[in-house]
Design a protein around this motif. Structure first.
Motif, PDB file in Angstrom:
ATOM      1  N   LEU A 158       0.857  -1.184   0.000  1.00 60.70           N
ATOM      2  CA  LEU A 158       0.000   0.000   0.000  1.00 60.70           C
ATOM      3  C   LEU A 158       0.892   1.232   0.000  1.00 60.70           C
ATOM      4  CD1 LEU A 158      -2.235  -1.435   2.824  1.00 60.70           C
ATOM      5  CD2 LEU A 158      -2.968  -1.177   0.436  1.00 60.70           C
ATOM      6  N   GLY A 159       0.533   2.210  -0.812  1.00 58.69           N
ATOM      7  CA  GLY A 159       1.432   3.351  -0.987  1.00 58.69           C
ATOM      8  C   GLY A 159       2.546   3.012  -1.955  1.00 58.69           C
ATOM      9  N   ALA A 160       2.201   2.212  -2.964  1.00 59.17           N
ATOM     10  CA  ALA A 160       3.211   1.671  -3.880  1.00 59.17           C
ATOM     11  C   ALA A 160       3.753   2.694  -4.864  1.00 59.17           C
ATOM     12  CB  ALA A 160       2.622   0.480  -4.650  1.00 59.17           C
ATOM     13  N   SER A 161       3.174   3.884  -4.920  1.00 56.63           N
ATOM     14  CA  SER A 161       3.667   4.890  -5.867  1.00 56.63           C
ATOM     15  C   SER A 161       4.791   5.738  -5.283  1.00 56.63           C
ATOM     16  CB  SER A 161       2.522   5.800  -6.319  1.00 56.63           C
ATOM     17  OG  SER A 161       1.970   6.513  -5.206  1.00 56.63           O
ATOM     18  N   GLY A 162       5.007   5.665  -3.974  1.00 54.02           N
ATOM     19  CA  GLY A 162       6.088   6.407  -3.349  1.00 54.02           C
ATOM     20  C   GLY A 162       7.430   5.742  -3.574  1.00 54.02           C
ATOM     21  N   ALA A 163       8.493   6.447  -3.234  1.00 50.14           N
ATOM     22  CA  ALA A 163       9.852   5.942  -3.495  1.00 50.14           C
ATOM     23  C   ALA A 163      10.101   4.605  -2.811  1.00 50.14           C
ATOM     24  CB  ALA A 163      10.888   6.971  -3.042  1.00 50.14           C
ATOM     25  N   ILE A 164       9.815   4.511  -1.523  1.00 50.80           N
ATOM     26  CA  ILE A 164      10.104   3.261  -0.825  1.00 50.80           C
ATOM     27  C   ILE A 164       9.039   2.207  -1.128  1.00 50.80           C
ATOM     28  CG2 ILE A 164       8.944   3.822   1.358  1.00 50.80           C
ATOM     29  CD1 ILE A 164      11.466   2.506   2.713  1.00 50.80           C
ATOM     30  N   GLY A 165       7.803   2.642  -1.392  1.00 52.39           N
ATOM     31  CA  GLY A 165       6.772   1.694  -1.799  1.00 52.39           C
ATOM     32  C   GLY A 165       7.143   1.007  -3.101  1.00 52.39           C
ATOM     33  N   ALA A 192       0.127  -4.100  -5.936  1.00 53.93           N
ATOM     34  CA  ALA A 192       0.656  -2.773  -5.627  1.00 53.93           C
ATOM     35  C   ALA A 192      -0.466  -1.741  -5.765  1.00 53.93           C
ATOM     36  CB  ALA A 192       1.808  -2.432  -6.567  1.00 53.93           C
ATOM     37  N   LEU A 193      -0.790  -1.060  -4.670  1.00 49.36           N
ATOM     38  CA  LEU A 193      -1.908  -0.123  -4.665  1.00 49.36           C
ATOM     39  C   LEU A 193      -1.477   1.244  -4.141  1.00 49.36           C
ATOM     40  CD1 LEU A 193      -4.718  -2.429  -3.227  1.00 49.36           C
ATOM     41  CD2 LEU A 193      -4.208  -1.945  -5.629  1.00 49.36           C
ATOM     42  N   GLU A 201      20.223  15.232  -1.025  1.00 48.02           N
ATOM     43  CA  GLU A 201      20.615  13.915  -1.508  1.00 48.02           C
ATOM     44  C   GLU A 201      21.356  13.103  -0.453  1.00 48.02           C
ATOM     45  OE1 GLU A 201      19.715  12.639  -4.496  1.00 48.02           O
ATOM     46  OE2 GLU A 201      18.511  14.461  -4.566  1.00 48.02           O
ATOM     47  N   GLN A 202      21.459  13.645   0.774  1.00 48.26           N
ATOM     48  CA  GLN A 202      22.171  12.938   1.831  1.00 48.26           C
ATOM     49  C   GLN A 202      21.241  11.927   2.499  1.00 48.26           C
ATOM     50  OE1 GLN A 202      23.628  16.054   4.345  1.00 48.26           O
ATOM     51  NE2 GLN A 202      25.305  16.591   2.986  1.00 48.26           N
ATOM     52  N   ALA A 203      20.870  10.915   1.760  1.00 52.38           N
ATOM     53  CA  ALA A 203      19.958   9.885   2.262  1.00 52.38           C
ATOM     54  C   ALA A 203      20.254   8.590   1.522  1.00 52.38           C
ATOM     55  CB  ALA A 203      18.513  10.322   2.051  1.00 52.38           C
ATOM     56  N   GLN A 204      19.746   7.477   2.059  1.00 48.53           N
ATOM     57  CA  GLN A 204      20.027   6.187   1.440  1.00 48.53           C
ATOM     58  C   GLN A 204      19.059   5.911   0.294  1.00 48.53           C
ATOM     59  OE1 GLN A 204      19.341   2.775   4.022  1.00 48.53           O
ATOM     60  NE2 GLN A 204      17.958   3.971   5.292  1.00 48.53           N
ATOM     61  N   ASP A 205      19.488   5.052  -0.594  1.00 49.44           N
ATOM     62  CA  ASP A 205      18.662   4.661  -1.718  1.00 49.44           C
ATOM     63  C   ASP A 205      17.446   3.882  -1.218  1.00 49.44           C
ATOM     64  OD1 ASP A 205      18.070   2.307  -3.839  1.00 49.44           O
ATOM     65  OD2 ASP A 205      18.753   4.113  -4.870  1.00 49.44           O
ATOM     66  N   PRO A 206      16.260   4.106  -1.809  1.00 49.97           N
ATOM     67  CA  PRO A 206      15.058   3.381  -1.358  1.00 49.97           C
ATOM     68  C   PRO A 206      15.214   1.869  -1.418  1.00 49.97           C
ATOM     69  CG  PRO A 206      14.439   5.232  -2.764  1.00 49.97           C
ATOM     70  CD  PRO A 206      15.933   5.144  -2.815  1.00 49.97           C
ATOM     71  N   ASP A 227       2.425  -1.434   4.483  1.00 51.20           N
ATOM     72  CA  ASP A 227       1.774  -0.134   4.332  1.00 51.20           C
ATOM     73  C   ASP A 227       2.864   0.935   4.333  1.00 51.20           C
ATOM     74  OD1 ASP A 227       0.375   2.213   4.467  1.00 51.20           O
ATOM     75  OD2 ASP A 227      -0.891   1.633   6.154  1.00 51.20           O
ATOM     76  N   ALA A 228       3.160   1.437   3.139  1.00 54.03           N
ATOM     77  CA  ALA A 228       4.222   2.431   2.974  1.00 54.03           C
ATOM     78  C   ALA A 228       3.653   3.830   2.784  1.00 54.03           C
ATOM     79  CB  ALA A 228       5.115   2.057   1.788  1.00 54.03           C
TER      80      ALA A 228
END
Length: 242
Positions: free
Chosen positions: A24-31, A49-50, A205-210, A84-85
């Motif tokens: 759920l929340g599959a359109s976001g970066a981590i989803g 994926a929803l 950009e100081q973050a980890q890759d999804p 649930d992302a």
């Protein structure tokens, strides 16, 4: 910890072969990252994926849409893994508040609706889609800032409060769910700071890759044992105080 690129793609060994997953929340970066990794797991038979834009879709601030989602999934079979992302840090162009004098009633209500109430109603509507009599996992992205004990910097009032409320709702639901599904794992997950449209205004950009974060979280979920309570853990598998 090894870099994600040196690790094999995660495979959910604790779930039965041929398990079904719902993101759920599959359109976001981590989803999207969860969907990609689960689709690559040979033990996973299907990934649904929803998101707001999918068919069927849903809106966390619209309880009726969550009821319609549950009806649309009535014939989809049972899931062994639900992730649930969903969630939001910036709503209607407003970022997190840093001071008391920035508090706004409508903004606080909106944060609660998207980050706590909506996810709780999703769990209510979709709990029947979880398989019974076997190991199942319901995982919800939370945030370390939702920890009361870990709050050392203050600020981010609405986001912190909504994630703390989410954690309490998950914990309360986990106790009830365990009575009928003793093999269920209910988890509140801290993904770390992930590169996304949500985090970019605050960390650049100081973050980890999804994919790195999602891969670590899947490994953490695979190792969690059912306890009859919700578990608040980070992407390194460390428990976070509630």
């Amino acid at each position: 910890m090894q870099d994600q690129t040196t690790l094999p793609a995660p495979s959910m060994q604790s779930l039965r072969a041929g398990y079904s997953a719902l993101v759920l929340g599959a359109s976001g970066a981590i989803g999207q990252a969860f969907v990609t990794l689960l689709q690559s797991d040979p033990r996973c038979a299907s990934v649904t994926a929803l998101s707001r834009s999918s068919q069927p879709g849903f809106d966390l601030s619209d309880p009726a849409s969550l009821e319609r989602l549950a009806l649309a999934l009535a014939d989809a079979g049972k899931f062994q893994l639900v992730i649930d992302a969903t969630g939001a840090l910036t709503l209607d162009g407003r970022g997190p508040e840093k001071r008391l004098d920035e508090l706004d009633a409508q903004a606080l209500l909106a944060a609660m609706s998207v980050n706590a109430i909506g996810p709780a109603l999703l769990l209510k509507q979709l709990l029947s889609r979880l398989a019974s009599g076997e190991r199942v996992i319901w995982a919800k992205l939370s945030a370390r800032v939702g920890s009361l004990e870990d709050n050392r910097k203050g600020g981010w009032y609405g986001y912190r409060a909504s994630k703390a409320a989410l954690n309490m709702l998950l914990q309360t639901a986990a106790i009830e769910i365990a009575r009928r599904r003793p093999l269920a794992v209910i988890a509140a997950l801290q993904p770390g700071t992930v590169r996304s449209s949500l985090s970019q205004p605050f960390v650049g950009e100081q973050a980890q890759d999804p994919l790195e974060s999602a891969g670590r979280l899947l490994r953490v979920l695979d190792a969690l044992a059912p306890t009859g309570r919700a578990q608040f853990v980070d992407h390194a598998g460390q428990s976070i105080p509630w």
